[in-house]
Scaffold this motif. Structure first.
Motif, PDB file in Angstrom:
ATOM      1  N   LYS A  83       6.506   1.818  10.001  1.00 56.58           N
ATOM      2  CA  LYS A  83       5.621   0.647   9.951  1.00 56.58           C
ATOM      3  C   LYS A  83       4.637   0.803   8.793  1.00 56.58           C
ATOM      4  CE  LYS A  83       6.198  -0.453  14.753  1.00 56.58           C
ATOM      5  NZ  LYS A  83       5.616  -0.560  16.076  1.00 56.58           N
ATOM      6  N   ILE A  84       4.456  -0.299   8.049  1.00 57.14           N
ATOM      7  CA  ILE A  84       3.602  -0.299   6.868  1.00 57.14           C
ATOM      8  C   ILE A  84       2.607  -1.450   6.997  1.00 57.14           C
ATOM      9  CG2 ILE A  84       3.563  -0.438   4.348  1.00 57.14           C
ATOM     10  CD1 ILE A  84       6.624   0.187   4.459  1.00 57.14           C
ATOM     11  N   VAL A  85       1.325  -1.169   6.763  1.00 61.22           N
ATOM     12  CA  VAL A  85       0.295  -2.205   6.760  1.00 61.22           C
ATOM     13  C   VAL A  85       0.071  -2.623   5.304  1.00 61.22           C
ATOM     14  CG1 VAL A  85      -2.108  -2.767   7.273  1.00 61.22           C
ATOM     15  CG2 VAL A  85      -0.809  -1.282   8.818  1.00 61.22           C
ATOM     16  N   VAL A  86       0.258  -3.927   5.047  1.00 63.06           N
ATOM     17  CA  VAL A  86       0.138  -4.466   3.697  1.00 63.06           C
ATOM     18  C   VAL A  86      -0.943  -5.538   3.700  1.00 63.06           C
ATOM     19  CG1 VAL A  86       1.349  -5.657   1.822  1.00 63.06           C
ATOM     20  CG2 VAL A  86       2.603  -4.072   3.301  1.00 63.06           C
ATOM     21  N   VAL A  87      -1.827  -5.511   2.701  1.00 62.95           N
ATOM     22  CA  VAL A  87      -2.858  -6.537   2.552  1.00 62.95           C
ATOM     23  C   VAL A  87      -2.579  -7.311   1.272  1.00 62.95           C
ATOM     24  CG1 VAL A  87      -5.319  -6.976   2.213  1.00 62.95           C
ATOM     25  CG2 VAL A  87      -4.573  -5.251   3.853  1.00 62.95           C
TER      26      VAL A  87
END
Length: 104
Positions: free
Chosen positions: A43-47
């Motif tokens: 899982k990757i958090v991207v802004v």
């Protein structure tokens, strides 16, 4: 009006754990995209910070179609307008008065 607008969005991208580094490298190639976190489960958090909503939806679709990406979910979306005016007015009055009242 749209020139004074900023769209801030966050996504959670889920990919196969074995391909985490490869997918991160591909996401980092997008303009206005930053990776803020990851997990060993893939899982990757991207802004995203953009000037219009169209870029957000196009980017989500493109990331979702990358090889080894299982899903992409929009978690947060905020539109900021008139940042200079509102920011300076709100921050200069409330904070100063609160501190003065608390010290008296």
């Amino acid at each position: 009006m749209s020139l004074n607008e900023v769209h801030i969005s966050s996504l959670v991208v889920h990919c196969t754990p074995h391909h985490l580094d490869e997918v991160k490298t591909q996401i980092e190639q997008f303009d206005n995209a930053e990776i803020y976190g990851e997990s060993p489960e893939g899982k990757i958090v991207v802004v995203l910070e953009t000037e219009n909503q169209g870029f957000i939806t196009d980017t989500i679709e493109t990331i979702n179609n990358l090889p080894n990406v299982l899903s992409t979910a929009l978690v947060y979306h905020q539109i900021e307008t008139g940042l200079d005016e509102n920011d300076s007015k709100n921050n200069n009055t409330g904070t100063q008065y609160s501190q003065t009242e608390g010290e008296v």
